[in-house]
Motif scaffolding. Structure first.
Motif, mmCIF file in Angstrom:
data_model
loop_
_atom_site.group_PDB
_atom_site.id
_atom_site.type_symbol
_atom_site.label_atom_id
_atom_site.label_comp_id
_atom_site.label_asym_id
_atom_site.label_seq_id
_atom_site.Cartn_x
_atom_site.Cartn_y
_atom_site.Cartn_z
ATOM 1 N N ASP A 148 12.507 2.106 115.993
ATOM 2 C CA ASP A 148 12.935 2.191 114.590
ATOM 3 C C ASP A 148 13.682 3.495 114.313
ATOM 4 O OD1 ASP A 148 11.827 -0.281 113.969
ATOM 5 O OD2 ASP A 148 9.915 0.583 113.351
ATOM 6 N N LEU A 149 13.223 4.561 114.941
ATOM 7 C CA LEU A 149 13.903 5.842 114.771
ATOM 8 C C LEU A 149 15.316 5.777 115.343
ATOM 9 C CD1 LEU A 149 13.755 8.776 113.812
ATOM 10 C CD2 LEU A 149 12.838 9.365 116.059
ATOM 11 N N LEU A 150 15.454 5.189 116.504
ATOM 12 C CA LEU A 150 16.761 5.044 117.140
ATOM 13 C C LEU A 150 17.721 4.285 116.229
ATOM 14 C CD1 LEU A 150 18.020 5.736 119.959
ATOM 15 C CD2 LEU A 150 17.508 3.384 120.584
ATOM 16 N N LEU A 151 17.272 3.160 115.690
ATOM 17 C CA LEU A 151 18.114 2.370 114.785
ATOM 18 C C LEU A 151 18.458 3.135 113.511
ATOM 19 C CD1 LEU A 151 16.496 -1.162 115.081
ATOM 20 C CD2 LEU A 151 18.788 -0.490 115.806
ATOM 21 N N SER A 152 17.494 3.827 112.953
ATOM 22 C CA SER A 152 17.735 4.547 111.701
ATOM 23 C C SER A 152 18.714 5.700 111.871
ATOM 24 C CB SER A 152 16.426 5.087 111.134
ATOM 25 O OG SER A 152 15.593 4.040 110.741
ATOM 26 N N LEU A 153 18.569 6.434 112.960
ATOM 27 C CA LEU A 153 19.418 7.605 113.152
ATOM 28 C C LEU A 153 20.812 7.263 113.678
ATOM 29 C CD1 LEU A 153 16.952 10.230 114.700
ATOM 30 C CD2 LEU A 153 17.541 9.863 112.292
ATOM 31 N N TYR A 154 20.913 6.189 114.470
ATOM 32 C CA TYR A 154 22.183 5.914 115.156
ATOM 33 C C TYR A 154 22.823 4.594 114.775
ATOM 34 C CZ TYR A 154 20.596 9.932 117.659
ATOM 35 O OH TYR A 154 20.162 11.199 117.950
ATOM 36 N N GLY A 155 22.164 3.797 113.971
ATOM 37 C CA GLY A 155 22.734 2.549 113.497
ATOM 38 C C GLY A 155 22.526 1.393 114.458
ATOM 39 N N ALA A 156 22.664 0.196 113.926
ATOM 40 C CA ALA A 156 22.451 -1.019 114.712
ATOM 41 C C ALA A 156 23.473 -1.167 115.839
ATOM 42 C CB ALA A 156 22.502 -2.239 113.801
ATOM 43 N N ASP A 157 24.597 -0.486 115.712
ATOM 44 C CA ASP A 157 25.650 -0.586 116.734
ATOM 45 C C ASP A 157 25.542 0.493 117.817
ATOM 46 O OD1 ASP A 157 26.348 1.565 115.141
ATOM 47 O OD2 ASP A 157 28.488 1.122 115.227
ATOM 48 N N TYR A 158 24.407 1.184 117.886
ATOM 49 C CA TYR A 158 24.273 2.255 118.876
ATOM 50 C C TYR A 158 24.512 1.749 120.291
ATOM 51 C CZ TYR A 158 19.662 0.804 120.490
ATOM 52 O OH TYR A 158 18.624 0.105 121.040
ATOM 53 N N ALA A 159 24.200 0.483 120.563
ATOM 54 C CA ALA A 159 24.372 -0.070 121.912
ATOM 55 C C ALA A 159 25.833 -0.049 122.353
ATOM 56 C CB ALA A 159 23.818 -1.486 121.979
ATOM 57 N N ASP A 160 26.736 -0.084 121.393
ATOM 58 C CA ASP A 160 28.169 -0.026 121.715
ATOM 59 C C ASP A 160 28.611 1.386 122.085
ATOM 60 O OD1 ASP A 160 28.292 -2.714 121.036
ATOM 61 O OD2 ASP A 160 28.938 -2.301 118.974
ATOM 62 N N ARG A 161 27.750 2.372 121.810
ATOM 63 C CA ARG A 161 28.109 3.776 122.018
ATOM 64 C C ARG A 161 27.127 4.513 122.919
ATOM 65 N NH1 ARG A 161 27.319 6.251 117.035
ATOM 66 N NH2 ARG A 161 25.957 4.563 116.426
ATOM 67 N N ILE A 162 26.365 3.802 123.707
ATOM 68 C CA ILE A 162 25.310 4.411 124.519
ATOM 69 C C ILE A 162 25.848 5.524 125.407
ATOM 70 C CG2 ILE A 162 23.692 3.997 126.424
ATOM 71 C CD1 ILE A 162 23.141 1.264 125.118
ATOM 72 N N GLU A 163 26.912 5.263 126.117
ATOM 73 C CA GLU A 163 27.439 6.267 127.043
ATOM 74 C C GLU A 163 27.860 7.536 126.305
ATOM 75 O OE1 GLU A 163 31.135 6.521 130.089
ATOM 76 O OE2 GLU A 163 29.892 4.707 130.209
ATOM 77 N N GLN A 164 28.591 7.376 125.229
ATOM 78 C CA GLN A 164 29.058 8.527 124.445
ATOM 79 C C GLN A 164 27.877 9.287 123.832
ATOM 80 O OE1 GLN A 164 29.626 8.070 120.584
ATOM 81 N NE2 GLN A 164 30.156 10.203 120.361
#
Length: 125
Positions: free
Chosen positions: A88-104
């Motif tokens: 939940d923390l990951l989603l809240s801080l980085y947004g639902a699209d964080y998977a598209d930006r994992i490397e960055q």
């Protein structure tokens, strides 16, 4: 922090009282926010309210509460050994699209890297 509040919060068994104080006094308790965060980290053994506070402060004003959010997120990484609250923390801080930006995000954000590493198997990076 005045003595009565300090006395009240030292009796906080798990961080909920401190979280409620922050939520009910947001904007009015900024001068003691560091102490409130420290108290929450001290009493919250599982990371539940540490994560909740980080998410709440991020939703209210991520830039203004940046230091407190980072402190809480770092504590959450250490406390949430069962990985119940970190997703939940990951989603809240980085947004639902964080998977598209994992490397960055892994390259530029230490907190993201540490949370993601905790949540994924070693060969998933």
């Amino acid at each position: 922090m005045d003595q009565e509040l300090k006395k009240q919060l030292t009796q906080d068994p798990d961080g909920l009282l401190t979280y409620e104080y922050i939520a009910n006094h947001i904007g009015l308790c900024d001068d003691i926010m560091a102490e409130l965060v420290d108290n929450m980290i001290l009493v919250d053994k599982t990371g539940q309210f540490v994560v909740s506070a980080a998410r709440y402060l991020h939703a209210i004003d991520a830039e203004h509460y940046r230091n407190q959010i980072q402190t809480l997120a770092n504590a959450a990484i250490e406390k949430d050994r069962e990985r119940r609250y970190l997703p939940d923390l990951l989603l809240s801080l980085y947004g639902a699209d964080y998977a598209d930006r994992i490397e960055q995000l892994n390259e530029t954000d230490d907190i993201f890297r540490r949370i993601y590493k905790r949540l994924t198997p070693p060969n998933a990076l």
